[in-house]
Design an enzyme around this catalytic site. Structure first.
Site, PDB file in Angstrom:
ATOM      1  N   ASN A   4      16.508 -13.398   1.244  1.00  0.00           N
ATOM      2  CA  ASN A   4      16.967 -14.390  -0.109  1.00  0.00           C
ATOM      3  C   ASN A   4      15.464 -13.985  -1.086  1.00  0.00           C
ATOM      4  O   ASN A   4      14.546 -13.974  -0.870  1.00  0.00           O
ATOM      5  CB  ASN A   4      16.503 -15.668   0.430  1.00  0.00           C
ATOM      6  CG  ASN A   4      16.538 -16.585  -0.460  1.00  0.00           C
ATOM      7  OD1 ASN A   4      16.980 -15.886  -2.170  1.00  0.00           O
ATOM      8  ND2 ASN A   4      16.048 -17.622   0.012  1.00  0.00           N
ATOM      9  N   LYS A   6      15.398 -15.000  -3.867  1.00  0.00           N
ATOM     10  CA  LYS A   6      14.923 -16.354  -4.673  1.00  0.00           C
ATOM     11  C   LYS A   6      14.771 -15.488  -6.915  1.00  0.00           C
ATOM     12  O   LYS A   6      15.474 -14.821  -6.551  1.00  0.00           O
ATOM     13  CB  LYS A   6      13.065 -16.837  -4.318  1.00  0.00           C
ATOM     14  CG  LYS A   6      13.299 -16.800  -2.530  1.00  0.00           C
ATOM     15  CD  LYS A   6      12.039 -17.369  -2.002  1.00  0.00           C
ATOM     16  CE  LYS A   6      12.194 -17.392  -0.436  1.00  0.00           C
ATOM     17  NZ  LYS A   6      11.580 -18.644  -0.452  1.00  0.00           N
ATOM     18  N   HIS A  90      20.139 -24.096  -0.705  1.00  0.00           N
ATOM     19  CA  HIS A  90      18.709 -24.039   0.410  1.00  0.00           C
ATOM     20  C   HIS A  90      17.119 -25.069  -0.431  1.00  0.00           C
ATOM     21  O   HIS A  90      17.701 -25.487  -1.268  1.00  0.00           O
ATOM     22  CB  HIS A  90      18.048 -22.288  -0.447  1.00  0.00           C
ATOM     23  CG  HIS A  90      16.642 -21.791  -0.705  1.00  0.00           C
ATOM     24  ND1 HIS A  90      15.435 -22.705  -0.370  1.00  0.00           N
ATOM     25  CD2 HIS A  90      16.287 -20.672   0.822  1.00  0.00           C
ATOM     26  CE1 HIS A  90      14.433 -21.781   0.137  1.00  0.00           C
ATOM     27  NE2 HIS A  90      14.792 -20.610   0.597  1.00  0.00           N
ATOM     28  N   GLU A  92      14.572 -25.144  -1.626  1.00  0.00           N
ATOM     29  CA  GLU A  92      13.829 -25.053  -2.871  1.00  0.00           C
ATOM     30  C   GLU A  92      15.354 -25.790  -3.660  1.00  0.00           C
ATOM     31  O   GLU A  92      14.407 -26.682  -5.426  1.00  0.00           O
ATOM     32  CB  GLU A  92      13.960 -23.762  -3.687  1.00  0.00           C
ATOM     33  CG  GLU A  92      12.240 -23.469  -2.150  1.00  0.00           C
ATOM     34  CD  GLU A  92      12.483 -21.552  -2.112  1.00  0.00           C
ATOM     35  OE1 GLU A  92      13.430 -21.219  -2.502  1.00  0.00           O
ATOM     36  OE2 GLU A  92      11.687 -21.186  -1.379  1.00  0.00           O
ATOM     37  N   GLU A 162      15.271 -23.646   7.972  1.00  0.00           N
ATOM     38  CA  GLU A 162      14.551 -23.186   8.053  1.00  0.00           C
ATOM     39  C   GLU A 162      13.390 -24.596   8.006  1.00  0.00           C
ATOM     40  O   GLU A 162      14.167 -25.287   6.535  1.00  0.00           O
ATOM     41  CB  GLU A 162      14.959 -22.782   5.867  1.00  0.00           C
ATOM     42  CG  GLU A 162      15.628 -21.247   6.196  1.00  0.00           C
ATOM     43  CD  GLU A 162      16.237 -20.672   5.255  1.00  0.00           C
ATOM     44  OE1 GLU A 162      15.213 -19.620   5.349  1.00  0.00           O
ATOM     45  OE2 GLU A 162      15.293 -20.921   3.870  1.00  0.00           O
ATOM     46  N   GLY A 168       7.733 -19.824   2.864  1.00  0.00           N
ATOM     47  CA  GLY A 168       6.635 -19.248   1.718  1.00  0.00           C
ATOM     48  C   GLY A 168       5.098 -19.158   2.626  1.00  0.00           C
ATOM     49  O   GLY A 168       4.559 -19.087   1.581  1.00  0.00           O
ATOM     50  N   SER A 208       8.764 -17.880   6.737  1.00  0.00           N
ATOM     51  CA  SER A 208       7.833 -16.807   7.373  1.00  0.00           C
ATOM     52  C   SER A 208       8.274 -15.366   7.722  1.00  0.00           C
ATOM     53  O   SER A 208       8.061 -15.097   9.332  1.00  0.00           O
ATOM     54  CB  SER A 208       6.607 -17.287   7.593  1.00  0.00           C
ATOM     55  OG  SER A 208       6.001 -18.315   6.788  1.00  0.00           O
TER      56      SER A 208
HETATM   57  P1  PGA Z   1       9.581 -17.302   3.014  1.00  0.00           P
HETATM   58  O1  PGA Z   1      11.382 -18.194   2.851  1.00  0.00           O
HETATM   59  O2  PGA Z   1      10.717 -15.583   4.585  1.00  0.00           O
HETATM   60  O3  PGA Z   1       9.371 -16.161   2.070  1.00  0.00           O
HETATM   61  O4  PGA Z   1       8.889 -17.985   4.139  1.00  0.00           O
HETATM   62  C1  PGA Z   1      12.173 -18.200   3.261  1.00  0.00           C
HETATM   63  C2  PGA Z   1      13.553 -18.433   2.742  1.00  0.00           C
HETATM   64  O5  PGA Z   1      13.459 -19.616   1.997  1.00  0.00           O
HETATM   65  O6  PGA Z   1      14.967 -18.447   2.803  1.00  0.00           O
END
Ligand code: PGA
Length: 244
Positions: A4, A6, A90, A92, A162, A168, A208
Site C-alpha cells: 500500500n 499511500k 483502510h 487512514e 491492521e 507507520g 510496520s
Molecule cells: P506500515 O503501513 O507498513 O507503514 O505500518 C501499513 C498499512 O497502513 O497498510
C-alpha cells in the site's frame, strides 16, 4: 503480499520502482503480489506490471459505478484501468476521511460487482486495545462491513488485520498478538459464513511489516500474508518481504 503506497510516488517514480522490482520477483510463484499505488500512478503501474505476475489495486473506491460524485473513482474505472484489487476502509480512510463500516459495506459490494477483489481492512486503535475492547471493535467492523454478503461473495474477499497502533509507528504487533486477532477474525468468518469459508479465508497482517519481521509473522499459521505500507515503497525491501 500486498503493498500500500499511500500518498507516495509520482508516475515517473512508479515506473522507476517497477524497473528495479520486476527482476527481483521474477522467480516468485509462492504467493500473489499486489501493489496499490495512488490513482494517478495506476496507468504507469499497470503498464510496468504487464507480462509479470504482479497485480495492481486501488487504495479505495466509490460504491456507485458512475455519477456526479466529484473527486471519487469507481470500481468500474479501476477495472478499466487494469486493477484487479481494491483496498477498502483502510484505517487512514476511517480516521481522516470519515469512512464507516456502513459505507465500507457499500464499497465492498461496488468492488465485487465489477470483479475486483476487495481487501477489507479492520483493526483496533491503541485506546481500544488498552481498554480491552479489541475483540469488540473487530467484531463491530467485521459485522458492519461484511454481514450483508453471501458466502459466495465473501469467498472473493481478503481481510487485512491492521492494528492502528502498529501502522507507520515501527511498533509491529508480535506474531502472537497478530495471530490472536487473526484467530478471532476467523471465528467471526465461521459464525457468518461457515467453517469452509473460515478455512479458506485469507487474512493479511499489516502494521510496520519489514524485511526483518516478516518471517516471524508468516511463521504463524493464522497469518496468510501481509499488507505493507512504508516498506513497500522501496523495491529491494518489498522484494525481500515477498521472498521472505
Ligand atoms: P506500515 O503501513 O507498513 O507503514 O505500518 C501499513 C498499512 O497502513 O497498510
Amino acid at each position: 503480499m500486498a503493498g500500500n503506497w499511500k500518498m507516495y510516488k509520482t508516475p515517473a517514480e512508479t515506473s522507476a520502482f517497477f524497473e528495479k522490482f520486476r527482476p527481483l520477483v521474477a522467480g516468485t510463484n509462492h504467493c500473489e503480489v499486489v501493489i496499490c499505488p495512488p490513482f494517478v500512478d495506476l496507468a504507469a503501474a499497470v503498464e510496468s506490471a504487464r507480462g509479470t505476475m504482479i497485480e495492481i489495486g486501488g487504495q479505495n473506491l466509490f460504491w456507485g459505478q458512475e455519477g456526479a460524485y466529484t473527486g471519487e473513482v469507481s470500481g468500474q474505472m479501476l477495472r478499466a484501468a487494469g486493477c484487479r484489487w481494491a483496498l477498502v476502509a483502510h484505517s487512514e480512510r476511517r480516521q481522516y476521511f470519515g469512512e464507516t463500516n456502513e459505507n465500507a459495506a457499500k464499497r465492498i459490494l461496488g468492488a465485487l460487482e465489477v470483479g475486483l477483489t476487495p481487501v477489507y481492512c479492520v483493526g483496533e486503535m491503541l485506546d481500544d486495545r488498552q481498554s480491552g475492547k479489541t475483540e469488540q471493535v473487530l467484531e463491530t467492523q467485521f459485522q458492519g462491513g461484511l454481514a450483508r454478503l453471501t458466502a459466495e461473495q465473501f469467498d472473493k474477499l481478503v481481510v487485512a488485520y491492521e492494528p492502528v497502533w502498529a501502522i507507520g509507528t515501527g511498533k509491529v504487533a508480535t506474531p502472537e498478538i497478530a495471530a490472536d486477532a487473526h484467530r478471532f477474525i476467523r471465528d467471526q468468518v465461521r459464525k457468518l459464513f461457515g467453517p469452509g469459508a473460515a478455512a479458506a479465508c485469507r487474512i493479511l497482517y499489516g502494521g510496520s511489516v519489514k524485511p526483518d519481521n516478516i518471517r516471524g509473522l508468516m511463521a504463524q499459521p493464522e497469518i496468510d500474508g501481509a499488507l505493507v505500507g512504508g516498506a513497500s515503497l522501496d523495491p529491494v525491501s518489498f522484494a525481500s518481504i515477498v521472498n521472505f
